[in-house]
Design a protein around this motif. Structure first.
Motif, PDB file in Angstrom:
ATOM      1  N   PRO A 320       0.842  -1.203   0.000  1.00  0.00           N
ATOM      2  CA  PRO A 320       0.000   0.000   0.000  1.00  0.00           C
ATOM      3  C   PRO A 320       0.877   1.252   0.000  1.00  0.00           C
ATOM      4  O   PRO A 320       2.101   1.185   0.041  1.00  0.00           O
ATOM      5  N   GLN A 326       8.178   5.042   6.917  1.00  0.00           N
ATOM      6  CA  GLN A 326       7.864   3.612   6.866  1.00  0.00           C
ATOM      7  C   GLN A 326       8.816   2.873   5.922  1.00  0.00           C
ATOM      8  O   GLN A 326       9.272   1.767   6.228  1.00  0.00           O
ATOM      9  N   PHE A 404       0.053  -3.274   8.473  1.00  0.00           N
ATOM     10  CA  PHE A 404      -1.303  -3.037   7.964  1.00  0.00           C
ATOM     11  C   PHE A 404      -2.307  -4.097   8.438  1.00  0.00           C
ATOM     12  O   PHE A 404      -3.438  -4.125   7.955  1.00  0.00           O
ATOM     13  N   LEU A 406      -2.565  -7.220   7.837  1.00  0.00           N
ATOM     14  CA  LEU A 406      -3.072  -7.897   6.642  1.00  0.00           C
ATOM     15  C   LEU A 406      -3.662  -9.266   6.941  1.00  0.00           C
ATOM     16  O   LEU A 406      -4.579  -9.722   6.255  1.00  0.00           O
TER      17      LEU A 406
END
Length: 578
Positions: A320, A326, A404, A406
């Protein structure tokens, strides 16, 4: 008096009855002359009310947290305004309280145990184990053992205990050695696994064996390792690979059904080792989320971007949208796992910006097609020697999972097989070939002729790993049962005939006496329970574990021993002077 029931076993049917309960005081509160207690045992917790005019009041007034108490009283529904549903809607109105034992003030609040330093929890492990979270973990473990025993007994397996004191053999980790008093200068080794003994049980004709085996490895520790651990060990005769895997799938499904009420879909998917590494950068991929690599080596070979132009492998993953901070953290992780760096691009329309964008103008359309990167999304690249490139990007993939969340979109548990491991791998440090699993793993029969050639790195092993949520929870193989093939394997890893006989002579002899085709597996039982319970460390599912330095902080082990004990076994401790 004998207790009526464990607290968690009380039901609405007990309402109105006089009950006798025994346990620990979880909490005590004084409210307007009333005393409220929470009494706890392994099965649950109940509120106890002691009224000021009760004969039990004086004894209840003595109680403090973690005192051991016996409570007799009427089990009844709480006032309607205090009900929320379930067994918490009931309480005990005490008529008699007996202090069974007092307790010192605990060194930490049990209810805040998760926020207490682990070393404190391990030092006072007997208190830490009182916490409901820890008791749930150990009860889960106990239920899993019962489920394993039930299933394997039904499938005709025989439980056999193998020796704890045995011969030191090279199995991949350092042995814990035990000096022999009766044989001065000689040592036993604690078993790293029951591997040779379980194979000899197949030679002995027991056909199907299992054991919850204690194993010992003197290796560096981490969250999913302990120096002493439990292994669910199994072996089967007259089987092929599919027979072993299907039996394990039935067992694993049974364990999850009986302990967690979870239905695992069987058969479990299978993936070859090379596919796992090329797609996920790991031989134990977490498949709860589908974030694959793309191979773009061909797009950059001989190109102007020198870092990629001559690389053995260039791998990319579509992430993403990421901030620069990050990306920097992900690059740190990639470097920590062997990469020289982490190149990146951000998709902008039909092209890319940032990072290495000036080098990918010609490749932009193909990169988008191969990766499916979303608008605004980020491409992350590693390049270099194949194993380092895929391994580093595999670590980045797991970091993206955590960043995230996921895995939350996938199943709670995902079990799969990784198969077709290489039989041998080259050790750059020693300049020799070594085994990837262990030297008793059978090679693929079509690859036997590759032993001793310059292609022996291509030999496929009949090996398989059982992977749960990104953890290897089991590993096994079809075994070598032909003495001639076993000799080839020893030769391939550099053992002379004399060295092989010195280390494994008893086993080589046994192979000569009618060895059936056989195969098996061992589950890392602690690791399995860790994943099933949702714990983050196997120390959370072992009653009395060592810390991350291999120390038992409660019993203070390891520790020095008396000089006389050392003299009995012909040893002394050498001290170095600074």
């Amino acid at each position: 008096m004998k207790r009526t029931a464990m607290i968690g076993h009380l039901t609405p049917a007990h309402a109105g009855q006089t009950v006798t309960l025994q346990g620990w005081v979880n909490r005590r509160r004084d409210l307007g002359g009333l005393i409220f207690l929470e009494l706890r045992d392994r099965s649950g917790l109940v509120q106890v009310q002691v009224e000021p005019d009760s004969a039990a009041f004086a004894d209840a007034d003595r109680l403090r947290a973690e005192y051991v108490a016996e409570i007799e009283g009427t089990y009844q529904a709480r006032p309607e305004s205090q009900r929320k549903g379930g067994l918490a809607d009931f309480e005990v109105i005490a008529t008699r309280v007996k202090v069974l034992n007092t307790a010192k003030t605990t060194p930490f609040e049990l209810e805040k145990g998760d926020s207490v330093a682990e070393d404190i929890r391990l030092k006072f492990r007997y208190l830490d184990l009182r916490r409901p979270e820890m008791q749930r973990n150990l009860v889960l473990r106990s239920k899993a053992v019962a489920a394993v025993t039930e299933y394997l007994d039904r499938e005709g397996f025989v439980q056999v205990e193998t020796p704890m004191l045995t011969k030191s053999t090279p199995e991949g980790a350092r042995d814990f050695l035990v000096p022999s008093r009766q044989n001065p200068g000689e040592f036993y080794a604690l078993p790293q696994s029951p591997q040779l003994f379980k194979q000899m049980l197949m030679i002995a004709g027991y056909d199907r064996y299992y054991q919850l085996a204690r194993c010992f490895r003197d290796e560096d520790l981490r969250a999913d390792r302990q120096p002493d651990f439990t292994q669910l060990d199994m072996e089967m005769s007259f089987v092929e690979l599919d027979d072993v895997l299907s039996t394990q799938e039935g067992l694993m499904a049974h364990v999850f059904r009986e302990t967690l009420g979870v239905e695992l879909p069987v058969p479990f998917p299978r993936m070859a080792y090379m596919d796992a590494m090329n797609l996920y950068g790991s031989d134990k991929p977490d498949l709860r989320f589908d974030l694959k690599f793309a191979d773009v080596t061909d797009l950059f070979q001989g190109g102007e971007f020198k870092a990629f132009a001559a690389a053995q492998a260039v791998k990319v993953i579509a992430a993403p949208e990421l901030t620069r901070k990050q990306i920097d953290e992900l690059e740190r992780i990639a470097k920590q796992n062997g990469a020289g760096g982490l190149a990146w691009l951000k998709r902008d329309g039909d092209g890319f910006t940032g990072g290495i964008s000036k080098f990918v103008t010609a490749q932009a359309a193909e990169l988008i097609a191969r990766t499916g990167v979303a608008q605004g999304g980020t491409l992350l690249f590693t390049a270099g020697e194949w194993k380092k490139a895929v391994g580093a990007l595999g670590a980045v993939r797991l970091a993206l999972r955590d960043l995230f969340d996921l895995a939350a979109a996938g199943p709670q548990f995902h079990v799969s097989w990784v198969t077709e491991f290489p039989q041998l791998e080259f050790d750059d440090d020693s300049g020799t070939w070594t085994y990837m699993h262990h030297p008793f793993t059978a090679p693929h029969p079509d690859d036997l002729d590759l032993f001793g050639t310059d292609r022996q790195g291509e030999i496929r092993a009949q090996a398989y790993d059982l992977v749960l949520n990104g953890f290897e929870v089991g590993g096994g193989s079809i075994r070598i049962h032909d003495p001639a093939v076993q000799a080839k394997m020893f030769q391939a890893i550099g053992f002379s005939a004399e060295q092989a006989r010195d280390k494994f002579g008893f086993f080589m002899d046994a192979l000569e006496y009618g060895t059936p085709p056989h195969g098996g597996i061992a589950w890392g039982f602690d690791r399995l329970i860790m994943v099933m319970s949702g714990a983050t460390s196997i120390r959370e599912v072992i009653a009395f574990p060592k810390n991350n330095r291999g120390v038992d902080l409660m019993a203070l082990a390891p520790s020095p021993v008396e000089p006389g004990q050392l003299a009995d076994v012909g040893l002394s401790v050498a001290t170095s002077e600074n």
